[in-house]
Scaffold this active site. Structure first.
Site, PDB file in Angstrom:
ATOM      1  N   PHE B 118     -32.705  17.889 106.506  1.00 22.08           N
ATOM      2  CA  PHE B 118     -31.568  17.632 105.370  1.00 22.08           C
ATOM      3  C   PHE B 118     -31.052  18.903 105.132  1.00 22.08           C
ATOM      4  O   PHE B 118     -31.610  20.263 105.549  1.00 22.08           O
ATOM      5  CB  PHE B 118     -32.152  17.365 104.126  1.00 22.08           C
ATOM      6  CG  PHE B 118     -31.724  15.837 103.633  1.00 22.08           C
ATOM      7  CD1 PHE B 118     -31.921  14.791 104.616  1.00 22.08           C
ATOM      8  CD2 PHE B 118     -31.406  15.799 102.356  1.00 22.08           C
ATOM      9  CE1 PHE B 118     -31.221  13.463 104.047  1.00 22.08           C
ATOM     10  CE2 PHE B 118     -30.924  14.366 101.970  1.00 22.08           C
ATOM     11  CZ  PHE B 118     -30.962  13.540 102.696  1.00 22.08           C
ATOM     12  N   GLN B 231     -21.872  18.894  91.549  1.00 18.21           N
ATOM     13  CA  GLN B 231     -22.184  18.924  92.767  1.00 18.21           C
ATOM     14  C   GLN B 231     -20.759  18.003  93.483  1.00 18.21           C
ATOM     15  O   GLN B 231     -20.816  16.968  92.837  1.00 18.21           O
ATOM     16  CB  GLN B 231     -23.431  18.471  93.291  1.00 18.21           C
ATOM     17  CG  GLN B 231     -23.567  18.389  94.650  1.00 18.21           C
ATOM     18  CD  GLN B 231     -25.020  18.389  95.224  1.00 18.21           C
ATOM     19  OE1 GLN B 231     -25.700  17.339  94.898  1.00 18.21           O
ATOM     20  NE2 GLN B 231     -25.732  19.681  95.662  1.00 18.21           N
ATOM     21  N   HIS B 233     -20.477  16.143  96.799  1.00 12.69           N
ATOM     22  CA  HIS B 233     -20.963  15.692  97.979  1.00 12.69           C
ATOM     23  C   HIS B 233     -20.071  15.839  99.127  1.00 12.69           C
ATOM     24  O   HIS B 233     -18.720  15.111  98.972  1.00 12.69           O
ATOM     25  CB  HIS B 233     -21.477  14.353  97.991  1.00 12.69           C
ATOM     26  CG  HIS B 233     -22.463  14.071  99.180  1.00 12.69           C
ATOM     27  ND1 HIS B 233     -22.339  13.695 100.332  1.00 12.69           N
ATOM     28  CD2 HIS B 233     -23.960  13.864  98.993  1.00 12.69           C
ATOM     29  CE1 HIS B 233     -23.341  13.494 101.044  1.00 12.69           C
ATOM     30  NE2 HIS B 233     -24.505  13.752 100.370  1.00 12.69           N
ATOM     31  N   LEU B 243     -21.040   6.799  98.719  1.00 11.54           N
ATOM     32  CA  LEU B 243     -21.749   7.963  99.329  1.00 11.54           C
ATOM     33  C   LEU B 243     -22.255   7.685 100.853  1.00 11.54           C
ATOM     34  O   LEU B 243     -22.341   6.550 101.103  1.00 11.54           O
ATOM     35  CB  LEU B 243     -23.058   8.054  98.650  1.00 11.54           C
ATOM     36  CG  LEU B 243     -24.050   9.110  99.195  1.00 11.54           C
ATOM     37  CD1 LEU B 243     -23.638  10.480  99.275  1.00 11.54           C
ATOM     38  CD2 LEU B 243     -25.550   9.204  98.406  1.00 11.54           C
ATOM     39  N   GLU B 246     -26.253  12.302 103.498  1.00  6.89           N
ATOM     40  CA  GLU B 246     -26.674  13.613 104.189  1.00  6.89           C
ATOM     41  C   GLU B 246     -27.496  13.266 105.509  1.00  6.89           C
ATOM     42  O   GLU B 246     -27.454  13.886 106.564  1.00  6.89           O
ATOM     43  CB  GLU B 246     -27.356  14.547 103.316  1.00  6.89           C
ATOM     44  CG  GLU B 246     -27.426  16.054 103.827  1.00  6.89           C
ATOM     45  CD  GLU B 246     -27.656  17.022 102.726  1.00  6.89           C
ATOM     46  OE1 GLU B 246     -26.992  17.138 101.724  1.00  6.89           O
ATOM     47  OE2 GLU B 246     -28.601  17.802 102.656  1.00  6.89           O
ATOM     48  N   ARG B 277     -25.129  21.639 100.392  1.00  8.83           N
ATOM     49  CA  ARG B 277     -23.836  20.778 100.021  1.00  8.83           C
ATOM     50  C   ARG B 277     -22.671  21.560  99.797  1.00  8.83           C
ATOM     51  O   ARG B 277     -21.493  21.247  99.876  1.00  8.83           O
ATOM     52  CB  ARG B 277     -24.349  19.660  99.106  1.00  8.83           C
ATOM     53  CG  ARG B 277     -25.395  18.674  99.454  1.00  8.83           C
ATOM     54  CD  ARG B 277     -25.889  17.602  98.650  1.00  8.83           C
ATOM     55  NE  ARG B 277     -26.286  16.557  99.299  1.00  8.83           N
ATOM     56  CZ  ARG B 277     -26.806  15.895  98.524  1.00  8.83           C
ATOM     57  NH1 ARG B 277     -27.071  15.617  97.409  1.00  8.83           N
ATOM     58  NH2 ARG B 277     -27.646  14.701  99.185  1.00  8.83           N
ATOM     59  N   HIS B 342     -20.635  14.158  92.906  1.00  2.69           N
ATOM     60  CA  HIS B 342     -21.802  13.372  93.375  1.00  2.69           C
ATOM     61  C   HIS B 342     -23.046  13.556  92.203  1.00  2.69           C
ATOM     62  O   HIS B 342     -23.848  12.847  92.068  1.00  2.69           O
ATOM     63  CB  HIS B 342     -22.272  14.122  94.807  1.00  2.69           C
ATOM     64  CG  HIS B 342     -23.479  13.493  95.143  1.00  2.69           C
ATOM     65  ND1 HIS B 342     -23.485  11.892  95.396  1.00  2.69           N
ATOM     66  CD2 HIS B 342     -24.715  13.830  95.486  1.00  2.69           C
ATOM     67  CE1 HIS B 342     -24.819  11.665  95.901  1.00  2.69           C
ATOM     68  NE2 HIS B 342     -25.424  12.718  95.719  1.00  2.69           N
ATOM     69  N   ARG B 377     -27.586  21.762  94.097  1.00  2.00           N
ATOM     70  CA  ARG B 377     -29.189  21.144  94.436  1.00  2.00           C
ATOM     71  C   ARG B 377     -29.085  20.731  95.693  1.00  2.00           C
ATOM     72  O   ARG B 377     -28.016  20.607  96.541  1.00  2.00           O
ATOM     73  CB  ARG B 377     -28.695  19.652  93.626  1.00  2.00           C
ATOM     74  CG  ARG B 377     -29.916  18.797  94.135  1.00  2.00           C
ATOM     75  CD  ARG B 377     -30.081  17.494  93.012  1.00  2.00           C
ATOM     76  NE  ARG B 377     -28.978  16.473  93.468  1.00  2.00           N
ATOM     77  CZ  ARG B 377     -28.936  15.646  94.373  1.00  2.00           C
ATOM     78  NH1 ARG B 377     -30.091  15.801  95.264  1.00  2.00           N
ATOM     79  NH2 ARG B 377     -28.063  14.829  94.457  1.00  2.00           N
TER      80      ARG B 377
END
Lengths: 115, 566, 236
Positions: B118, B231, B233, B243, B246, B277, B342, B377
């Site tokens: 990730f 955040q 995304h 979404l 990721e 991100r 996000h 995050r």
């Protein structure tokens, strides 16, 4: 409601269904190919009903079709979520109907044995 | 008045996990949820949950310390390091517990929990259930709640938190079905109410993510921490911002501009598509702004080289989403993606046991700010946060309730709050204003995305703040067209609007005040991180005239802030 | 795009003697979904409309409805696929709370009844229990269930028999018995293989057709029947 009660009725329906296919096959085969000359006259039927083999097949056919039909009827009624008590009563009534019909039918099938 | 020893607000992962913990200590626990628990936003999480299990061959020497370092670096050093260490240390235990509860994780060939790479992580550390990890986890935890017979008030919307003399007494909630208000008296209240994503346009969040939990706590006097860190995304579907995990890049997907280039080589030459991100989202937006996007608003996420089999096995939901909402089959075409709002790194100020400024009031999950995410995050850490801190908050709340001497306090205050809220709602329903709440909400969303979004600048943010205050004013004159009480969505959405505007105001104020760039908060007028002046948390306290800001030190244990390169 | 005519089933038990259809003329837009059309009505035409929603991406299961003759998720359904005229009503055969909102309690009570969680008497290992990728793949389709209630609403055995567990609960029962980590076969079969349970499924396949996640529920129910039969024949 424990004990997987429904499984036997379901299994019985499947098994009786498969057995019926065979029994009906024999029944039809005998009627059409074994003594086609006899035709549907009283004498012909009387002769056929002296064959122990044919009587056994037809008794089985009677028993299995009664079970299959009455159990199917029971299934349809149970689909309406009747109470457990009513379901038990229903089973007894249908069993009694089945036994009575079987006895009556069996007597008919064996009418020519002693002739 | 309804009484439970512990009232959990929110039926998502954090709330349910906290409820299970409290129920296991034989307390009387109830969950109040705006929707049936399995409809909560946790269900939409896709890619996975981080834990240093070391199950992947490349990750054999992974450890909680390495996970902590990645998280802290990803946070741009704003995370409280002691809290991060707790989270990464407890991660394997919590994830294994989920497995023992039956969570259907994807598996390695040896039969262990599978892990994928990730963004911003040094090792393949993200455990997953294909691309429906949130769905798998939420259903598992909900099933445990059924096993434990946790009482759930479904389709109740909490509208007020009652705190008197620093002690939490309970909440006031609206039963959406009947339209009746009810006071819930409790020895402890735990909020797991999720984020405020829908304050923004182009949000990947569920429609119900209005941040009302945060707003209610804020109005009750609990400070909100670091709310300016929002955040974006990198990859949400360009048509409706659903979404696109990721995990799609974790499995090897490429980001490509209109020249056919994998442009991430210019922004994160080592990590490429698997940068954190904030960096990837800004890189995509830069490509779009500089004319290298498609139709001036998206880039391509190309999965075709992964092959049909891998897509069907690892990313089936992404394929469904792309087909249903963009008319594109990723097996044969690239997916159009753009950055979208996000997640909220900020939230209700609390410690690593979920404790807040008010005794008996706890928070966990996205609505809380412990803080483990700091300024940005990492993917896979939010699901982890919900179950680690959900459990801890449940534990702490249970211990608190058991140690309490005087119980069933504050009945009077609750009854008064109930009457006040009742009067407010009657007034709202009776008011004959001229403003349509949905129009105000849409204006707020637009201005927040345009002016307090990925790239920020003082003048624009001040314009946004002015606009938000104008909207707050206009919101006093809204008209609710339906006056009945049964399932009145018009009323429910109008109640949420007030909270959303408060959240927008706090975001604007914090973002204007913070004169540096850190993580997701990127200012074109202050492009560098400024540790000397700004290595601190922002706290916002409610006043009727707008937030009063204060600051709080960041806890540093052993990871000294350094430049962030990927 | 052309205008859309939306016909919505309306019923407020507090006010209405009986349900009725209400029509709205709305502007169309490329890519618009049925859920978005409902929001358009709620926010700009008629604030009294009630419907459920949450994720708008077909994963939460809140917005299952009966749309133009089929069970569908409103959020996933493109208006353009249905033509210009929409007929939207609540999940059939369920008690209406208001408009498109139905009482899901019986559905979830039956789900709870089959013990939808891992049953295991043995102490779990320190680490995760092992499960082969093939075994995991076998349950993949079943665990994509979102508990939207479409199958339940579509099943004739549910319509006639109020105690019938219904497709979703039975499918979930099989999902757990098919999971090698679960040890609750006997307990779960006792719960499901009664007269009011498993045996009221007559392989009508409505559930499978109605499922918005394309789960073959009928198959799972048949597998569970096989398990029950094997169990009594095996004498266990």
């Amino acid at each position: 409601m424990n004990g997987m009660k429904g499984v036997w009725a379901w299994l019985g329906q499947r098994v009786s269904g498969v057995v019926l296919v065979f029994l009906l096959g024999i029944h039809l085969w005998v009627l059409h190919f074994v003594d086609p000359g006899a035709g549907v006259v009283f004498q012909g039927v009387a002769i056929r009903l002296r064959s122990v083999f044919f009587i056994v097949v037809d008794l089985a056919l009677l028993a299995f079709s009664l079970y299959h039909g009455l159990n199917g009827l029971r299934t349809v009624i149970l689909d309406y979520s009747i109470s457990e008590k009513a379901a038990r009563k229903l089973t007894w009534v249908l069993t009694a109907v089945g036994v009575a019909a079987f006895v009556y039918g069996a007597l008919g099938l064996m009418a020519f044995l002693s002739v | 008045m309804i009484y439970h020893q512990v009232v959990v607000v929110g039926g998502g992962l954090a709330g349910l996990r906290a409820a299970i913990q409290a129920v296991e200590t034989q307390l009387d626990v109830a969950v109040i949820s705006r929707v049936h628990p399995v409809r909560s936003h946790s269900v939409a999480a896709q890619g996975g949950i981080n834990a240093a299990l070391g199950n992947a061959p490349e990750g054999a020497d992974d450890s909680p310390e390495k996970h902590a370092f990645d998280t802290i670096k990803g946070s741009d050093y704003l995370a409280d390091q002691d809290a991060v260490e707790i989270m990464t240390r407890e991660a394997p235990e919590r994830v294994i517990e989920m497995e023992h509860w039956g969570c259907p994780f994807s598996r390695t060939d040896e039969g262990r929990i599978a892990q994928r790479p990730f963004g911003g992580a040094g090792y393949p550390r993200t455990c997953y259930a294909s691309d429906k990890t949130g769905h798998a986890l939420l259903h598992t935890v909900y099933q445990q709640c059924l096993k434990q017979d946790v009482k759930v008030y479904e389709e109740w919307s909490v509208v007020r938190l009652v705190i008197e003399d620093g002690e939490c007494l309970g909440v006031i909630a609206l039963n959406l079905v009947t339209g009746e208000l009810e006071a819930f008296q409790a020895e402890a209240v735990i909020f797991g109410t999720g984020g405020a994503g829908r304050v923004y346009n182009n949000s990947s969040n569920n429609i119900i993510n209005t941040g009302s939990g945060m707003a209610i706590a804020y109005k009750a006097g609990i400070p909100l921490k670091d709310l300016e860190f929002v955040q974006f995304h990198p990859t949400t579907l360009a048509t409706n911002n659903v979404l696109v995990t990721e995990g799609a890049r974790g499995e090897g997907g490429y980001l490509v501009n209109n020249k056919g280039e994998r442009f991430m080589k210019r922004y994160a030459p080592n990590a490429m598509e698997l940068g954190p991100r904030d960096i990837v989202a800004r890189s995509i937006q830069t490509e779009i702004n500089e004319g290298r996007g498609f139709e001036g608003r998206y880039v391509h996420l190309d999965l075709r080289h992964l092959g049909r089999e891998r897509i069907l096995e690892r990313l089936p939901a992404i394929r469904d989403i792309a087909i249903s909402f963009a008319g594109v089959d990723p097996i044969s075409e690239p997916i159009p993606v753009q950055p979208g709002q996000h997640y909220f790194m900020g939230g209700i100020d609390c410690n690593s046991d979920g404790e807040t400024r008010a005794t008996g009031f706890f928070a966990a999950g996205e609505c809380a700010c412990v803080s483990v995410h700091g300024a940005n995050r990492l993917g896979g850490n939010s699901l982890l946060e919900t179950i680690v801190f959900g459990k801890r908050a449940g534990d702490k709340a249970a211990a608190y309730v058991k140690g309490k001497e005087k119980t069933r306090a504050g009945g009077k205050a609750l009854a008064a709050a109930l009457r006040e809220t009742e009067a407010e709602i009657d007034q709202l329903l009776g008011a004959d204003g001229e403003e349509n709440p949905a129009d105000l909400r849409d204006e707020m969303r637009r201005v927040m995305f345009e002016k307090v979004g990925l790239f920020r600048e003082e003048k624009q943010m001040k314009e946004a703040l002015e606009k938000i205050r104008e909207l707050k004013d206009r919101a006093k004159r809204i008209r609710i067209s339906y006056k009945g009480r049964r399932y009145n969505l018009d009323l429910a959405c109008s109640l949420e609007l007030e909270g959303m505007l408060l959240m927008a105001e706090v975001i604007c104020c914090g973002a204007i005040e913070r004169k540096e760039s850190r993580g997701s908060h990127y200012r074109v007028d202050y492009r560098e991180r400024d540790d000397e002046n700004w290595l601190k948390h922002t706290l916002a306290y409610y006043t009727p005239d707008g937030p009063r800001l204060d600051f709080k030190e960041v806890t540093i244990t052993k990871y000294e802030p350094q430049a962030r390169r990927y | 795009m052309q205008k859309i005519t939306l016909n919505v089933y309306r019923f407020d038990p507090d006010l209405d003697q009986e349900p009725y259809w209400k029509s709205y003329e709305l502007p169309g837009r490329e890519g618009v979904t049925v859920l978005e059309v409902l929001f358009e009505v709620l926010e700009h035409h008629d604030g009294s409309l009630a419907f459920r929603y949450s994720c708008r991406e077909a994963i939460c299961g809140a917005c299952a409805m009966y749309i133009n003759g089929s069970h569908r998720l409103a959020c996933k359904t493109q208006v353009s696929h249905l033509g210009r005229v929409l007929w939207v009503s609540p999940l059939p055969h369920m008690r209406v709370i208001k408009d498109l909102v139905v009482d899901m309690d019986p559905f979830f009570e039956k789900y709870k009844l089959i013990k939808p969680y891992l049953l295991s008497n043995s102490k779990p290992p320190e680490k995760e229990r092992y499960q082969s990728p093939d075994e995991r793949r076998y349950i993949d389709e079943m665990i994509s269930c979102i508990l939207c209630g479409s199958c339940y609403s579509s099943c004739p055995s549910v319509w006639t028999g109020e105690h019938y567990l219904g497709p979703a609960a039975l499918m979930w029962a099989y999902r757990f018995t098919a999971d090698g980590r679960d040890e609750g076969d006997a307990e779960r079969l006792n719960l499901t293989a009664q007269e009011g349970g498993l045996w009221r499924c007559h392989t009508i396949f409505n559930c499978t057709e109605a499922c918005p996640k394309n789960i073959n529920l009928t198959h799972s129910i048949q597998q569970l029947k096989k398990k029950a039969a094997a169990r009594v024949l095996g004498g266990k």
